[in-house]
Write an enzyme that holds these catalytic residues in place. Structure first.
Site, mmCIF file in Angstrom:
data_model
loop_
_atom_site.group_PDB
_atom_site.id
_atom_site.type_symbol
_atom_site.label_atom_id
_atom_site.label_comp_id
_atom_site.label_asym_id
_atom_site.label_seq_id
_atom_site.Cartn_x
_atom_site.Cartn_y
_atom_site.Cartn_z
ATOM 1 N N ALA A 81 4.764 2.300 1.585
ATOM 2 C CA ALA A 81 5.801 3.063 0.880
ATOM 3 C C ALA A 81 6.204 4.299 1.678
ATOM 4 O O ALA A 81 7.396 4.616 1.795
ATOM 5 C CB ALA A 81 5.300 3.461 -0.503
ATOM 6 N N ASP A 82 5.210 4.994 2.245
ATOM 7 C CA ASP A 82 5.515 6.189 3.040
ATOM 8 C C ASP A 82 6.352 5.837 4.273
ATOM 9 O O ASP A 82 7.321 6.526 4.601
ATOM 10 C CB ASP A 82 4.214 6.870 3.482
ATOM 11 C CG ASP A 82 3.466 7.506 2.311
ATOM 12 O OD1 ASP A 82 4.105 7.725 1.265
ATOM 13 O OD2 ASP A 82 2.259 7.760 2.450
ATOM 14 N N SER A 98 0.834 -1.198 0.000
ATOM 15 C CA SER A 98 0.000 0.000 0.000
ATOM 16 C C SER A 98 0.871 1.250 0.000
ATOM 17 O O SER A 98 2.082 1.193 0.242
ATOM 18 C CB SER A 98 -0.898 0.019 1.242
ATOM 19 O OG SER A 98 -0.108 0.220 2.409
ATOM 20 N N LYS A 99 0.214 2.394 -0.243
ATOM 21 C CA LYS A 99 0.922 3.676 -0.197
ATOM 22 C C LYS A 99 1.494 3.917 1.201
ATOM 23 O O LYS A 99 2.586 4.471 1.346
ATOM 24 C CB LYS A 99 -0.022 4.811 -0.591
ATOM 25 C CG LYS A 99 0.635 6.185 -0.563
ATOM 26 C CD LYS A 99 -0.349 7.276 -0.916
ATOM 27 C CE LYS A 99 0.317 8.649 -0.876
ATOM 28 N NZ LYS A 99 0.813 9.017 0.459
ATOM 29 N N ARG A 100 0.751 3.495 2.218
ATOM 30 C CA ARG A 100 1.229 3.683 3.600
ATOM 31 C C ARG A 100 2.546 2.932 3.816
ATOM 32 O O ARG A 100 3.460 3.432 4.477
ATOM 33 C CB ARG A 100 0.170 3.201 4.586
ATOM 34 C CG ARG A 100 0.523 3.440 6.044
ATOM 35 C CD ARG A 100 -0.655 3.167 6.963
ATOM 36 N NE ARG A 100 -0.307 3.424 8.357
ATOM 37 C CZ ARG A 100 0.269 2.540 9.158
ATOM 38 N NH1 ARG A 100 0.556 1.326 8.706
ATOM 39 N NH2 ARG A 100 0.560 2.848 10.409
#
Length: 516
Positions: free
Chosen positions: A270-271, A266-268
């Site tokens: 990656a962040d 998910s983007k989370r």
């Protein structure tokens, strides 16, 4: 009998940036189409206007172009099946939905939000595990199956809001052979009466993508695993519309997993991990939040494509580095894995390093120039060429050449204390003093080869083993105990700067050690 030409499509929704999983889907479609001598279409599936995000379509087009994925038909290229945006095709879908009604395969549903909520609560109170609008519950709702023809007609003519739902026939078996997962068998009792046409007249994904795939002659639907639960419904739609004989073959790709392999990426993730999962940087038009992009982080497009291609597919050989042409030549759906693929950003970095090594020095130099100018560093083309030669094989990204080369433009203020304590001894001080004098007296070309010869001769004349003082010499020149080729570093610096740095070290290093 001639073989039907392969036609595939990538059909993203313009709801935000293109996730790495979507990019890989586009890439696999492209590789398969080219490998089979076929065509690839781009279709923008924007039927859900509530989720439409301005700029998302332009982002998708730019991302595909950056990665080298060539589109044969699409919004930009046009083609015989235009338009390629579903919102521009809105009127054609209603006819297919109404034909299904005529054939008894669909029906009008007038249920309000309140009625749907009440039905859901009744089912939950009855301990129904999966609440569905299906063959049983539809007979308790407000639709053209429970209303008379006259009342249905009256409601339609009065402009009362409605949707068109698919009428799933009970006791049907849905079977299809997925090119990656083998035979999939689902009973129709597990499928609910999905909405095909919404109250605003827009089709849902289920109707629009089936109609468009049929009209556009799509032969293979290659998409993510998340669409596998919808595939039986789509097979039924082909059957109900009378298109089963021309139904495309399905191939559902494995998920992209978190770096630790546990769960969907998910983007989370990656962040938190500080790495990109989008091909290009994305700025949210509402919040202004930025998301990292592979391009802006310094990844090369060919390296990115190579990395993504191997997330779920392998050639069956030990080869890891593939040009786009080699990927096309080697690709096959038979070698796509069923299991999810772990998103290993360190592997992506390794790929970028390999591709950077292969880059022409002139291309790297051209990219570096503005960065040096930004930092106010005056550097000649000859120096840039030397710097690239020195560092290109040691870094993962072009931008790292900048940070790794800063020591060339300012003499060290501090010296690695651990190396200084171990290596900066009386012998090192004598050696550096002799070398400073030898460099000052040297009148030849101060190039790497001649400098090395001069160091060797000087040390030999003073009975000092060259190997014993090289780390101390590096420390004096760069401030560090390790790094790229010291002889090339001294050639880039030039004689005067090297002498100055040796003088600085003789003064400062001894003081630093005394203080320590």
């Amino acid at each position: 009998m001639s073989k039907t030409p392969v036609r595939v499509r990538f059909a993203p929704s313009p709801t935000g940036p293109l996730h790495a999983g979507g990019v890989r889907t586009a890439l696999y479609n492209y590789l398969f189409a080219r490998q089979q001598g076929g065509q690839m279409l781009l279709r923008i599936e924007d039927t859900d206007q509530n989720r439409f995000v301005p700029g998302a379509e332009a982002y998708i087009l730019e991302a595909l172009e950056w990665l080298g994925i060539e589109i044969d038909e699409g919004p930009q290229q046009g083609g015989p099946h235009a338009p390629y945006r579903q919102s521009d095709r809105k009127e054609m879908y209603r006819g297919y939905a109404e034909k299904l009604i005529e054939d008894g395969k669909a029906y009008y549903a007038f249920d309000t939000t309140e009625q749907l909520d009440e039905m859901r609560k009744r089912m939950e109170a009855a301990k129904v595990a999966a609440v569905q609008y299906n063959a049983i519950t539809r007979m308790e709702m407000t639709n053209s199956l429970t209303l008379s023809k006259e009342e249905t007609k009256a409601r339609l003519e009065s402009g009362e809001p409605y949707v068109i739902r698919m009428k799933i026939m009970p006791k049907e078996e849905v079977r299809f052979n997925d090119l990656i997962r083998g035979w999939v068998v689902v009973h129709s009792s597990q499928i609910d009466d999905k909405v095909l046409l919404k109250s605003d007249g827009m089709p849902t994904y289920h109707l629009a993508n089936i109609v468009d795939d049929h009209l556009m002659g799509i032969t293979h639907v290659i998409r993510g695993e998340e669409w596998l639960p919808s595939a039986p419904l789509h097979v039924l739609l082909y059957r109900y519309l009378g298109w089963e004989s021309t139904m495309p073959q399905f191939a559902h790709l494995p998920l992209l997993l978190k770096p630790d392999g546990n769960g969907k990426l998910s983007k989370r993730d990656a962040d938190l991990g500080g790495f990109p999962i989008f091909p290009l940087e994305w700025t949210d038009p509402v919040s202004g939040d930025k998301a990292r992009g592979f391009r802006e982080e310094g990844y090369l497009p060919a390296a990115t494509a190579n990395f993504l291609a191997l997330l779920g597919w392998n050639s069956g050989t030990e080869q890891e580095l593939f040009t786009m042409d080699e990927l096309i030549s080697n690709f096959s759906l038979e070698r796509v894995h069923k299991a999810g693929a772990r998103f290993d950003i360190q592997k992506a970095n390794w790929f970028n390093q390999q591709y950077l090594k292969q880059l022409d020095d002139a291309a790297v130099i051209a990219e570096l120039k503005p960065f040096y100018a930004e930092k106010g560093i005056d550097v000649t083309d000859e120096q840039l060429s030397q710097i690239v030669h020195l560092l290109k094989d040691r870094v993962h990204f072009t931008k790292e050449i900048i940070s790794e080369s800063l020591f060339l433009f300012s003499a060290p203020e501090n010296y690695d204390p651990e190396v200084a304590l171990k290596k900066w001894n009386e012998e090192a001080v004598n050696a550096v003093s002799h070398l400073k004098d030898a460099f000052a007296a040297f009148s030849g070309d101060f190039n790497a080869h001649d400098v090395k010869e001069l160091i060797s001769a000087t040390m030999e004349s003073h009975g000092i083993k060259m190997s014993k003082i090289m780390q101390a010499l590096r420390l004096a020149v760069t401030g560090a105990g390790a790094g790229p080729d010291l002889m090339i570093i001294m050639e880039i610096l030039g004689k005067d700067k090297v002498i100055q740095r040796l003088e600085n070290a003789l003064n400062r290093l001894s003081a630093q050690i005394r203080l320590a």
